[in-house]
Motif scaffolding. Structure first.
Motif, mmCIF file in Angstrom:
data_model
loop_
_atom_site.group_PDB
_atom_site.id
_atom_site.type_symbol
_atom_site.label_atom_id
_atom_site.label_comp_id
_atom_site.label_asym_id
_atom_site.label_seq_id
_atom_site.Cartn_x
_atom_site.Cartn_y
_atom_site.Cartn_z
ATOM 1 N N VAL A 194 35.295 -11.359 25.164
ATOM 2 C CA VAL A 194 35.398 -11.591 23.732
ATOM 3 C C VAL A 194 36.421 -12.711 23.518
ATOM 4 O O VAL A 194 37.235 -13.008 24.399
ATOM 5 C CB VAL A 194 35.820 -10.317 22.970
ATOM 6 C CG1 VAL A 194 34.813 -9.201 23.200
ATOM 7 C CG2 VAL A 194 37.228 -9.863 23.355
ATOM 8 N N HIS A 203 32.859 -1.514 24.446
ATOM 9 C CA HIS A 203 32.015 -1.852 25.597
ATOM 10 C C HIS A 203 32.901 -2.013 26.836
ATOM 11 O O HIS A 203 32.981 -3.074 27.436
ATOM 12 C CB HIS A 203 31.218 -3.127 25.311
ATOM 13 C CG HIS A 203 30.310 -3.004 24.129
ATOM 14 N ND1 HIS A 203 30.725 -3.269 22.838
ATOM 15 C CD2 HIS A 203 29.004 -2.613 24.038
ATOM 16 C CE1 HIS A 203 29.706 -3.058 22.010
ATOM 17 N NE2 HIS A 203 28.662 -2.668 22.708
ATOM 18 N N ASN A 260 37.692 -7.317 14.908
ATOM 19 C CA ASN A 260 36.306 -7.069 15.292
ATOM 20 C C ASN A 260 36.075 -7.291 16.783
ATOM 21 O O ASN A 260 35.379 -6.512 17.451
ATOM 22 C CB ASN A 260 35.365 -7.954 14.473
ATOM 23 C CG ASN A 260 35.309 -7.540 13.014
ATOM 24 O OD1 ASN A 260 35.609 -6.397 12.675
ATOM 25 N ND2 ASN A 260 34.932 -8.469 12.140
ATOM 26 N N GLU A 261 36.661 -8.391 17.300
ATOM 27 C CA GLU A 261 36.508 -8.682 18.727
ATOM 28 C C GLU A 261 37.179 -7.603 19.579
ATOM 29 O O GLU A 261 36.654 -7.204 20.616
ATOM 30 C CB GLU A 261 37.107 -10.053 19.045
ATOM 31 C CG GLU A 261 36.388 -11.228 18.402
ATOM 32 C CD GLU A 261 35.095 -11.583 19.109
ATOM 33 O OE1 GLU A 261 35.079 -12.520 19.909
ATOM 34 O OE2 GLU A 261 34.083 -10.892 18.852
ATOM 35 N N THR A 307 35.023 -4.610 19.709
ATOM 36 C CA THR A 307 33.911 -4.835 20.644
ATOM 37 C C THR A 307 34.368 -4.635 22.080
ATOM 38 O O THR A 307 33.665 -4.009 22.888
ATOM 39 C CB THR A 307 33.354 -6.268 20.462
ATOM 40 O OG1 THR A 307 32.850 -6.409 19.137
ATOM 41 C CG2 THR A 307 32.246 -6.546 21.471
#
Length: 362
Positions: free
Chosen positions: A32, A25, A17-18, A21
């Protein structure tokens, strides 16, 4: 000849998930969470992309912030530079070593092999952050540090696009200090641009360490970092003397290559460089002759192929086995192998150009 020393392996682990992200972005400066493992020791870190044009390329650069334990090898922040557009992968390291060799402050830089979530991400250059710990490790007085964060940091009242700047501190971001400390940058830029010619020598000597600035100028002129005059540097203001020194930063587009890895002719940057502060310093005969003397000495002793070639070949041989593992570089190993010769030829040509134009500094 001794076999090349191994370069360290850094392993970074980012959960799914990190990592998503981070990739979603790409232009964010927010980190992160991740884990860093080096020599069986593990650290909690924050990781973010860094740089500008490099974010658009396949192999991206990263900024690491150490969270727990608080320091890693004496620092709380490192930059892992991809050096993607540099066929040699050694230009930044060679530049910072050169700056230190001629007596200028410069960040430490060492090559590493990066593994990301178990896969080899390639050879990177670990670059020391210029911050308060940078000063402490060198026994320097605490002070203020400003990064030249874009090309408005040209020491002028006018932007490179010939528009009036919105503020005197345009182009700078404060790394160490408080918001009110921008007053020191404002004073510096104001006086560079407004002090009368008759008073400039005395007034500027109260604001910058002129000798150290001229040593930096020799370094950036020799390595021919075209952007280095208006960005790609940090300013350190000593809390003890109140004088500014200048520290190089981002030096992959040097030694005959531009930011895209294309050839930059050896005579592209003039012998005195360019920006408003340099122009005013060169207008002072004493400063101009100081610069000429420093440049002559360094051309004779440090900036020549006989002196630099062993270091170039050593850097190249040390990282070559790891270039073969780099998924972004291994297929073009022939370019890597030929680049040392390109750099050495640039040194010969650049040195000849600079020696021929010393008369312009009389």
């Amino acid at each position: 000849m001794d076999s090349p020393r191994e370069i360290p392996t850094y392993q970074i682990f980012i959960n799914k998930n990190e990592y998503q992200t981070l990739r979603d972005h790409m232009w964010s400066e927010e980190s992160v969470s991740a884990k860093l493992k080096v020599n069986q020791k593990q650290y909690a870190v924050g990781i973010a992309y860094r740089g500008y044009h490099i974010r658009k390329l396949k192999k991206k650069s990263f900024r690491l912030t150490i969270q727990s334990p608080k320091l890693f090898m004496g620092a709380r922040e490192y930059h892992l530079n991809a050096e993607y557009s540099d066929p040699s992968m050694i230009r930044s390291k060679l530049s910072f070593d050169f700056f230190k060799d001629i007596g200028n402050l410069a960040p430490s830089a060492e090559h590493i092999l990066l593994k990301l979530n178990g896969s080899i991400a390639g050879v990177y250059l670990q670059l020391e952050s210029v911050d308060d710990l940078f000063l402490t490790s060198r026994g320097l007085q605490a002070g203020h540090i400003f990064y030249a964060s874009n090309d408005d940091a040209n020491f002028s009242l006018i932007t490179p696009e010939n528009t009036i700047k919105q503020s005197l501190e345009a182009g700078y971001s404060l790394k160490i200090g408080f918001k009110e400390d921008y007053k020191y940058i404002r004073e510096l830029i104001y006086k560079i641009n407004t002090v009368a010619r008759s008073d400039f020598k005395n007034e500027i000597s109260k604001l910058i360490d002129v000798n150290k600035f001229l040593i930096w100028l020799v370094g950036v002129v020799c390595t021919q970092n075209y952007d280095g005059f208006i960005q790609n540097y940090a300013l350190y203001r000593s809390g003890a003397s109140g004088l500014f020194e200048i520290i190089p930063w981002d030096y992959d587009a040097t030694w005959g290559r531009d930011i895209y890895g294309q050839t930059m002719e050896h005579d592209y940057v003039p012998i005195q460089g360019y920006n408003t502060l340099i122009s005013r310093l060169m207008d002072v005969p004493e400063f101009r002759l100081m610069y000429k003397s420093l440049l002559e000495t360094i051309l004779e002793i440090k900036f020549n192929a006989n002196y630099l070639e062993p270091h170039i070949l050593s850097l190249q041989s040390r990282i070559r086995p790891y270039i073969l593992l780099d998924p972004y570089k291994s297929k073009d190993i022939s370019s890597f192998d030929m680049e040392s010769e390109f750099i050495i030829q640039f040194i010969n040509n650049r040195r000849a150009y600079l020696k021929d134009h010393l008369v312009a500094l009389n």
